[in-house]
Design an enzyme around this catalytic site. Structure first.
Site, short mmCIF file in Angstrom:
data_model
loop_
_atom_site.label_atom_id
_atom_site.label_comp_id
_atom_site.label_asym_id
_atom_site.label_seq_id
_atom_site.Cartn_x
_atom_site.Cartn_y
_atom_site.Cartn_z
N ASP A 1 0.85 -1.20 0.00
CA ASP A 1 0.00 0.00 0.00
C ASP A 1 0.89 1.25 0.00
OD1 ASP A 1 -3.23 0.51 0.99
OD2 ASP A 1 -1.83 2.19 1.07
N ILE A 2 0.51 2.23 -0.79
CA ILE A 2 1.31 3.45 -0.93
C ILE A 2 1.28 4.30 0.35
CG2 ILE A 2 -0.47 5.03 -1.85
CD1 ILE A 2 1.59 5.73 -4.08
N HIS B 1 -10.19 -5.37 -3.54
CA HIS B 1 -8.87 -5.59 -2.95
C HIS B 1 -9.02 -5.97 -1.49
CE1 HIS B 1 -9.93 -1.31 -2.63
NE2 HIS B 1 -9.29 -1.30 -1.46
N ASN C 1 -12.94 -3.51 2.19
CA ASN C 1 -13.91 -2.43 2.35
C ASN C 1 -14.86 -2.43 1.16
OD1 ASN C 1 -12.58 -1.51 4.69
ND2 ASN C 1 -11.14 -0.31 3.47
N HIS D 1 -6.96 -5.87 2.10
CA HIS D 1 -5.85 -5.32 2.84
C HIS D 1 -5.31 -6.41 3.76
CE1 HIS D 1 -6.96 -0.92 2.19
NE2 HIS D 1 -8.13 -1.50 1.93
N VAL E 1 -11.04 2.82 -3.73
CA VAL E 1 -10.68 2.34 -5.07
C VAL E 1 -11.64 1.21 -5.44
CG1 VAL E 1 -8.87 1.31 -6.49
CG2 VAL E 1 -8.25 2.98 -4.71
#
Ligand code: AMP
Ligand code: ZN
Length: 112
Positions: A30-31, A98, A85, A100, A94
């Protein structure tokens, strides 16, 4: 899908700090990490949200990869959290499915 940030990372149009890749799945750091380990695991197929999963086989594959990364990052024994999420109330930013993977510290509960 055009305009999708994570599809762009899959297609190498924008860089990703890739942790794992196969024909179906990509995992990258993750950025903006929320824990010492914060990896995003995504299907290469563009699935917008958790509601849109048609074939649950992809979740089985993702589960295997999460287990593998957790072990590699040495957070499997101490523990970690896996989060998907969904939509506005779930805090999704986004719209490409995805998961996490968060670990490396004790995480608070419940989420905000
Ligand atoms: P969510 O709120 O569940 O949709 O999570 C989206 C996540 O994507 C956030 O944790 C962001 O920090 C992360 N993110 C956004 N842009 C990038 C990027 N270019 N590379 C890696 N992670 C990103
Ligand atoms: Zn996408």
């Amino acid at each position: 899908m055009e305009g999708c940030l994570f599809c762009k990372i899959i297609n190498k149009e924008i860089p990703g700090d890739i942790v794992y890749e196969d024909d179906d799945i990509l995992a990258f750091n993750d950025i903006d990490p929320k824990a010492p380990v914060h990896v995003l695991i995504i299907p290469k197929q563009h699935i917008p949200t958790f509601n849109d999963i048609d074939d649950p086989a992809i979740i089985g594959k993702i589960t295997r990869i999460i287990q593998k990364i957790a072990k590699e990052k040495n957070i499997d024994k101490g523990g970690y959290r896996v989060v998907a999420n969904c939509n506005k109330n779930g805090g999704q930013a986004v719209y490409h499915l995805h998961y996490h993977l968060l670990g490396g510290r004790e995480l608070g509960w419940p989420p905000g």
